[in-house]
Motif scaffolding. Sequence first.
Motif, PDB file in Angstrom:
ATOM      1  N   LYS A   1     -30.095 -52.166   4.000  1.00 44.51           N
ATOM      2  CA  LYS A   1     -30.948 -52.599   5.097  1.00 44.51           C
ATOM      3  C   LYS A   1     -31.734 -53.855   4.755  1.00 44.51           C
ATOM      4  O   LYS A   1     -31.909 -54.745   5.594  1.00 44.51           O
ATOM      5  CB  LYS A   1     -31.895 -51.471   5.503  1.00 44.51           C
ATOM      6  N   SER A   2     -32.242 -53.935   3.521  1.00 41.09           N
ATOM      7  CA  SER A   2     -33.047 -55.096   3.152  1.00 41.09           C
ATOM      8  C   SER A   2     -32.202 -56.363   3.124  1.00 41.09           C
ATOM      9  O   SER A   2     -32.660 -57.441   3.498  1.00 41.09           O
ATOM     10  CB  SER A   2     -33.713 -54.875   1.788  1.00 41.09           C
TER      11      SER A   2
ATOM     12  N   SER B   1     -31.528 -57.394   6.714  1.00 37.06           N
ATOM     13  CA  SER B   1     -32.711 -58.035   7.262  1.00 37.06           C
ATOM     14  C   SER B   1     -32.823 -59.478   6.767  1.00 37.06           C
ATOM     15  O   SER B   1     -33.130 -60.389   7.539  1.00 37.06           O
ATOM     16  CB  SER B   1     -33.954 -57.240   6.867  1.00 37.06           C
TER      17      SER B   1
ATOM     18  N   TRP C   1     -31.289 -65.014  15.914  1.00 36.83           N
ATOM     19  CA  TRP C   1     -31.882 -64.992  14.578  1.00 36.83           C
ATOM     20  C   TRP C   1     -32.480 -66.351  14.199  1.00 36.83           C
ATOM     21  O   TRP C   1     -33.417 -66.421  13.412  1.00 36.83           O
ATOM     22  CB  TRP C   1     -30.837 -64.588  13.541  1.00 36.83           C
TER      23      TRP C   1
END
Length: 308
Positions: A45-46, A49, A94
Motif C-alpha cells: 500500500k505504501s 501511494s 494524480w
Amino acid sequence: MGDKEEEGKSATGSNWADLTYVCLLNILSRLTLSQRWTGPMFVCKSWFSACKDPVLHSVFDLETHFHSLPELPRWWTPEFERRIDSMLRSVIEWSDGSLVEIKTRHCSDRAVSFAAERCPNLEVLSIKSCPNVTDDSVTRIAFRCSKLRELDISYCYEISHESLVVIGRNCPNLKVLKRNLMNGLHASQHVEIVPNEYLNACPQDGDKEASAIAKFMPNLEHLELRFSNLSARGLGLICEGCLNLECLDLSGCTNFTGRDIVNITSNLKNLKQIIKPNFYIPRSVFHTERYGHWQLYDERFQTDIFRI
C-alpha cells in the motif's frame, strides 16, 4: 511470521516498506511509466501511494512503448482504447495539475477533454493514431492549454483544419506541429491492422489545413506533413506565413515537383532541414502521365525517409 510482517520484504530479508518516503520517490523517479505500472504499484500500500505522488507525473509518455513494437490490430479495438483512457485519466488525477507532457496513442475524446480540464500547464500533446479524438476535444485543449508548444495529431482523421485554426489562435507558443497521414501509396501495409473504414477516411483537405497553418501558426519551427495531399499553392501559403521554419517534412506529398519545392521554400532563411518526397510511383498505382516527373527528380531527393 504473519502476513503483515512479510509485506514488503525482499528475498534478502530487507523490509523495503520501511524506506523513507523521499528515498522511495527517488527510486521510483528513475523508472519509466510502464515500469512503475507493472511492478512497484503492486508491492504494498505504501508503495502504491508513493506511485501516485504528483512529483512522478509531470510526464505521461507511452509513445516509447508503442514505438518499440510493431503495430498490432488489438490497438485499434474499443477495449484497448478504454485501457489507455483509464491509464491516462489516472495519471492526470494524480498529477494534480503538474502534467506538462502527454505522449500516447489510441486514446479518445473523453481522455483528451479530461486533460484539457485538469492540465492547464500542458506543453506537449502527442496523440497519434486516435480514431476517436475529434475537433471537440482538441478545441478544449486550445482554450484551456495556452502554453502548448508541441502538438502531434498524426493519423487522427477526425481532426480537421478547424482545430488547427483554434489551436493557432489560442496557443501562440506552438513551435512544433506534426500532422502526418498514413501511407496512401502502399495502403496494403495497414490492411488487417487498421480498420478499413478508418483507412478510407483519410482527410482530403490538405490546402485548407495548409491555409490554417500559414495564417494562425506563424511561430512554427518544425512542421511535418507526410503524405498530405496539399498542393504547390498550399505549400506556398505555408512558406509565406511560417517564416521561422527550421525543419519541414514533406515525405510522400505527391502534388508538386522537386523544382516546386526548391522555388517555394527559397524564402525560408532559417530552414535547416527539408525532407522531400523521393520515390518513383509504380504505373500500377498512378497514371504515369501525371506522376512520371518523380522519376526525373528522384536523384535530387533525400533517401530512406519512408517510415510510418
